[in-house]
Scaffold this motif. Structure first.
Motif, PDB file in Angstrom:
ATOM      1  N   PHE A 138       8.346 -11.362  -7.717  1.00 32.13           N
ATOM      2  CA  PHE A 138       9.269 -10.854  -8.738  1.00 32.13           C
ATOM      3  C   PHE A 138       8.576  -9.776  -9.578  1.00 32.13           C
ATOM      4  O   PHE A 138       7.490  -9.981 -10.099  1.00 32.13           O
ATOM      5  CB  PHE A 138       9.732 -12.007  -9.623  1.00 32.13           C
ATOM      6  CG  PHE A 138      10.671 -11.597 -10.720  1.00 32.13           C
ATOM      7  CD1 PHE A 138      12.008 -11.370 -10.461  1.00 32.13           C
ATOM      8  CD2 PHE A 138      10.212 -11.430 -12.020  1.00 32.13           C
ATOM      9  CE1 PHE A 138      12.877 -11.001 -11.461  1.00 32.13           C
ATOM     10  CE2 PHE A 138      11.072 -11.065 -13.031  1.00 32.13           C
ATOM     11  CZ  PHE A 138      12.414 -10.841 -12.756  1.00 32.13           C
ATOM     12  N   ALA A 169      12.496  -8.249  -5.757  1.00 31.01           N
ATOM     13  CA  ALA A 169      12.120  -9.630  -5.488  1.00 31.01           C
ATOM     14  C   ALA A 169      12.128  -9.815  -3.983  1.00 31.01           C
ATOM     15  O   ALA A 169      12.662  -8.984  -3.240  1.00 31.01           O
ATOM     16  CB  ALA A 169      13.089 -10.613  -6.151  1.00 31.01           C
ATOM     17  N   GLY A 178       6.082 -15.993  -7.906  1.00 30.36           N
ATOM     18  CA  GLY A 178       7.507 -16.134  -7.665  1.00 30.36           C
ATOM     19  C   GLY A 178       8.158 -17.137  -8.602  1.00 30.36           C
ATOM     20  O   GLY A 178       7.533 -17.743  -9.455  1.00 30.36           O
TER      21      GLY A 178
END
Length: 234
Positions: A90, A115, A75
């Motif tokens: 992500f 995400a 992330g």
């Protein structure tokens, strides 16, 4: 026949050498691109970059990559309303990536991705002591439950509301209660909404990448990303 056989052997060897050189070049380019993205976006971890298409060397010659996948399991940390918020999982797919020979510039014609924000991280972004965000449960598809504590007439009261999650202006996650159980008490709805309703602007994503849709799931809030002229490096 011997001449044809020899020619075929030479072509096979040359083809194998070309493929090997092409794959080696991809490996080097992927590592360089990952480091550049990490540094330019200020990421704490190094993303996994996968360059698609064959041959790679001809794409480099054209200074344009057909497709590039960028994934970061750890992330990223973005700024949200003056507070940091962790955006995890992500994952982006980029099309038509224009690059220069040193990979100091990389701009994608278009991009899409996903995400995630966990409820724990979303709770931290609320900024109200005692307020929590969680899944609303079955029968409340795409909704979240926000619980806040407030003091009314000298008493501490806990209120939980079912809230809708939406995207505003392509960069902001909005959580807004569908209904406030005020129970006829004046000022209760306003006081509750101060604890439960909030907008959080997400910054720090690659320029050109926007929040498109959001959906609340049992494990977190999933965000769909889209964009054009997305600047990954430079």
């Amino acid at each position: 026949m011997r001449g044809i056989r020899a020619t075929l052997i030479v072509l096979i060897v040359l083809g194998a050498l070309f493929v090997g050189a092409d794959r080696a070049a991809v490996y080097v380019a992927e590592n360089q691109a990952a480091d550049k993205i990490r540094n330019s976006q200020g990421l704490s971890g190094t993303p996994d970059v996968s360059i698609k298409g064959f041959p790679f060397l001809t794409q480099i010659a054209d200074s344009r990559l057909d497709e590039v996948d960028v994934k970061l399991d750890g992330g990223i940390t973005a700024e949200s309303g003056g507070r940091s918020i962790r955006v995890s999982g992500f994952d982006a797919r980029l099309h038509g990536v224009r690059i220069n020979s040193s990979f100091t510039s990389a701009v994608a014609d278009r991009a899409s991705g996903t995400a995630r924000i966990s409820y724990e991280d979303l709770t931290k972004a609320v900024g109200e002591p005692g307020a929590t965000v969680g899944y609303a449960g079955q029968g409340q598809t795409g909704k979240v439950k926000v619980t806040g504590h407030l003091k009314i007439m000298g008493q501490d009261i806990e209120r939980s509301v079912i809230s809708s999650v939406s995207i505003v202006d392509g960069n902001t996650v909005r959580v807004h209660a569908d209904e406030i159980p005020a129970q006829g008490l004046p000022g209760v709805e306003e006081a509750v909404r101060k604890k439960t309703d909030f907008d959080r602007r997400i910054t720090g994503l690659p320029k050109g990448l926007k929040l498109d849709k959001v959906e609340a799931t049992p494990t977190g809030v999933d965000i769909t990303l889209t964009g054009s002229d997305v600047n990954l490096a430079g």
